[in-house]
Design an enzyme around this catalytic site. Structure first.
Site, short mmCIF file in Angstrom:
data_model
loop_
_atom_site.label_atom_id
_atom_site.label_comp_id
_atom_site.label_asym_id
_atom_site.label_seq_id
_atom_site.Cartn_x
_atom_site.Cartn_y
_atom_site.Cartn_z
N HIS A 46 0.84 -1.19 0.00
CA HIS A 46 0.00 0.00 0.00
C HIS A 46 0.88 1.24 0.00
O HIS A 46 1.23 1.77 1.04
CB HIS A 46 -0.96 -0.01 1.20
CG HIS A 46 -2.09 0.96 1.04
ND1 HIS A 46 -2.19 2.10 1.78
CD2 HIS A 46 -3.15 0.95 0.20
CE1 HIS A 46 -3.27 2.75 1.42
NE2 HIS A 46 -3.87 2.08 0.45
N PHE A 47 1.22 1.65 -1.18
CA PHE A 47 2.09 2.77 -1.55
C PHE A 47 3.55 2.40 -1.35
O PHE A 47 4.07 2.41 -0.24
CB PHE A 47 1.71 4.07 -0.85
CG PHE A 47 0.32 4.51 -1.15
CD1 PHE A 47 -0.17 4.51 -2.45
CD2 PHE A 47 -0.53 4.91 -0.14
CE1 PHE A 47 -1.47 4.91 -2.73
CE2 PHE A 47 -1.82 5.31 -0.40
CZ PHE A 47 -2.29 5.30 -1.71
#
Length: 148
Positions: A46-47
């Site tokens: 996530h990112f």
């Protein structure tokens, strides 16, 4: 019923348990904390190179503390002792204001809007350790389980 009793009745376990401690609870509301562990799998993708806690995980944390834990307390207070708690989230409307990074501790405060016919609706706020509002919204769900 203590915070530890309520946590023991939650229908979750690690790695999907997002409640560390329940601080205050009464018939009008509940508050509790959770620390997001940097080793959690959801941070891996996530990112890239800038991990942030996904909004769905923040919402789940708000629901576990502010709706499910609170619902267990209210059901017990009404005289119903339940095992095998089942929760059905019926609605959520959350606004996000600040990111939560790996290793951060959050504080969740929930206030009851109504509880009737086993449906609970709450206004729930999440704050970071600096007491800054992270997210806010309303969450509702149905609470059921096997009666003992």
């Amino acid at each position: 019923m203590t915070g530890e009793d309520i946590i023991a009745k939650l229908p979750y376990q690690k790695p999907f348990l997002f409640v560390d401690e329940l601080l205050e609870i009464d018939e009008n509301g509940i508050s509790g904390t959770y620390t997001f562990h940097a080793s959690s799998d959801f941070y891996k993708g996530h990112f890239i190179n800038n991990p942030v806690t996904p909004g769905v995980i923040l919402t789940e944390t708000m629901a576990q503390i502010g709706l499910v834990s609170f619902g267990i307390y209210l059901m017990n207070k009404s005289g119903e002792t339940m095992n095998d708690i089942q929760i059905a989230l019926t609605s959520s409307e959350i606004d996000f204001f600040k990111p939560v990074f790996p290793g951060e501790k959050v504080f969740v405060k929930s206030e009851k809007e109504y509880f009737r016919f086993n449906k609970l609706k709450c206004k729930v706020d999440m704050f970071n350790i600096k007491n800054e509002l992270v997210c806010r919204g309303k969450i509702a769900g149905m609470i059921a389980g096997k009666m003992t």
